[in-house]
Design a protein around this motif. Structure first.
Motif, mmCIF file in Angstrom:
data_model
loop_
_atom_site.group_PDB
_atom_site.id
_atom_site.type_symbol
_atom_site.label_atom_id
_atom_site.label_comp_id
_atom_site.label_asym_id
_atom_site.label_seq_id
_atom_site.Cartn_x
_atom_site.Cartn_y
_atom_site.Cartn_z
ATOM 1 N N VAL A 232 -46.527 -8.806 57.481
ATOM 2 C CA VAL A 232 -45.353 -8.299 56.803
ATOM 3 C C VAL A 232 -44.913 -6.763 58.135
ATOM 4 O O VAL A 232 -43.483 -7.210 58.838
ATOM 5 N N VAL A 233 -45.580 -6.213 57.303
ATOM 6 C CA VAL A 233 -45.163 -5.048 58.599
ATOM 7 C C VAL A 233 -46.002 -5.426 59.634
ATOM 8 O O VAL A 233 -45.371 -4.630 60.732
ATOM 9 N N ARG A 234 -46.359 -5.705 60.703
ATOM 10 C CA ARG A 234 -46.710 -6.731 61.728
ATOM 11 C C ARG A 234 -45.691 -7.175 62.739
ATOM 12 O O ARG A 234 -44.987 -6.351 63.402
ATOM 13 N N ALA A 235 -45.096 -8.087 61.450
ATOM 14 C CA ALA A 235 -43.653 -8.476 61.945
ATOM 15 C C ALA A 235 -42.583 -7.439 62.462
ATOM 16 O O ALA A 235 -42.055 -8.079 62.903
ATOM 17 N N THR A 236 -42.786 -6.722 61.096
ATOM 18 C CA THR A 236 -41.706 -5.724 61.470
ATOM 19 C C THR A 236 -41.529 -4.721 61.902
ATOM 20 O O THR A 236 -40.812 -4.944 63.130
ATOM 21 N N CYS A 237 -42.957 -4.458 62.508
ATOM 22 C CA CYS A 237 -42.982 -3.589 63.925
ATOM 23 C C CYS A 237 -42.560 -4.139 65.104
ATOM 24 O O CYS A 237 -41.929 -3.710 66.095
ATOM 25 N N GLU A 238 -42.733 -5.217 65.289
ATOM 26 C CA GLU A 238 -42.456 -6.195 66.178
ATOM 27 C C GLU A 238 -41.418 -5.990 66.863
ATOM 28 O O GLU A 238 -40.601 -6.069 67.639
ATOM 29 N N HIS A 239 -40.423 -7.032 65.777
ATOM 30 C CA HIS A 239 -39.387 -7.288 65.631
ATOM 31 C C HIS A 239 -38.413 -5.761 65.624
ATOM 32 O O HIS A 239 -37.534 -5.731 66.766
#
Ligand code: ZN
Ligand code: FE
Length: 261
Positions: A232-239
């Motif tokens: 979730v952290v990774r996806a949110t950073c990317e987004h």
């Protein structure tokens, strides 16, 4: 004591007014509209003894005056919100004695969606606990931050998800499929989430509610309850194109992501 009966009375487009009943007595949570509640009480021969309010929004309090006049039910509501009517103002950790149902409701202060939002936690003997969380925690999502900060909402969701994992989550809207569709963009690899989406889609095809869910399921599938999970952290950073280091930052970006989805 007869086991408590739990029922989501549909109202408006996508609201649920939760009814708890036993032995001819009932309590309802967030009656945004009086008529569907009156019909339910009449159909089942129930006397309405108490009304619990989570926050001040019209789709949660619109039916309070009429129901109070009709039934004389005692109204409990958050201490610091403007309500059309309230007999007892409640604060964090207060206990409400719903004696005709043989249970108590514990008050949990959960600001974020509104500044004074509360949730109610009920532990019926021999049954799984119940959480009436209004517009704070939704199945697969959470309420928008109209009056609170990301830090407050993270704290509020943390209090709710710390309750026993079997707790049945009784939220006030049928937003589940929309939330899960978005959650699948956040965590496309989450198997439990995919299964939940399939399962809940089938329920909706049959016109059935997707609620109550459980805290365990929210912890497995709801991005807003998973702000410390690496995926979730990774996806949110990317987004967001940002380096997010705290749970609050991740939450704030998720909320923004969902707002514009
Ligand atoms: Zn609301
Ligand atoms: Fe609402």
């Amino acid at each position: 004591m007869t086991p408590l009966n739990l029922f989501p009375i549909p109202a408006f487009n996508d609201n649920y007014i939760w009814a708890l009943s036993a032995d001819g007595h009932a309590v309802v949570v967030d009656p945004g509209d009086a008529l569907p509640v009156e019909n339910y009480l009449n159909q089942h021969g129930l006397a309405l003894d108490a009304i619990l309010l989570t926050h001040h929004h019209g789709d949660h309090v619109g039916g309070v005056m009429a129901l109070h006049q009709l039934t004389g039910a005692t109204v409990y509501g958050p201490a610091h919100e403007k309500l059309p009517l309230c007999d007892h103002r409640v604060h964090e950790n207060d206990t409400i004695d719903l004696n005709t149902l043989g249970v108590t409701a514990q008050v949990i202060f959960v600001p974020g969606h509104t500044a004074g939002h509360v949730a109610y936690y009920v532990q019926p003997a021999g049954q799984t606990p119940l959480l009436f969380c209004g517009d704070t925690l939704f199945a697969g999502g959470c309420g928008r931050l109209f009056e609170g900060t990301p830090a407050q909402m993270v704290d509020s969701l943390g209090k709710l998800t710390a309750l026993p994992s079997g707790t049945r989550v009784c939220c006030a809207h049928e937003y589940t499929l929309g939330n899960l569709r978005w959650a699948l963009h956040v965590e496309p690899g989450n198997t439990a989430l995919k299964q939940r989406f399939e399962h809940d889609s089938r329920l909706r095809e049959q016109g059935l509610p997707t609620l109550p869910s459980t805290l365990a399921l929210e912890l497995e599938t709801n991005p807003f309850c998973r702000t410390s999970q690496l995926d979730v952290v990774r996806a949110t950073c990317e987004h967001s194109g940002q380096q997010l280091t705290t749970q609050e930052q991740v939450f704030a970006c998720l909320r923004e992501w969902k707002n514009t989805f």
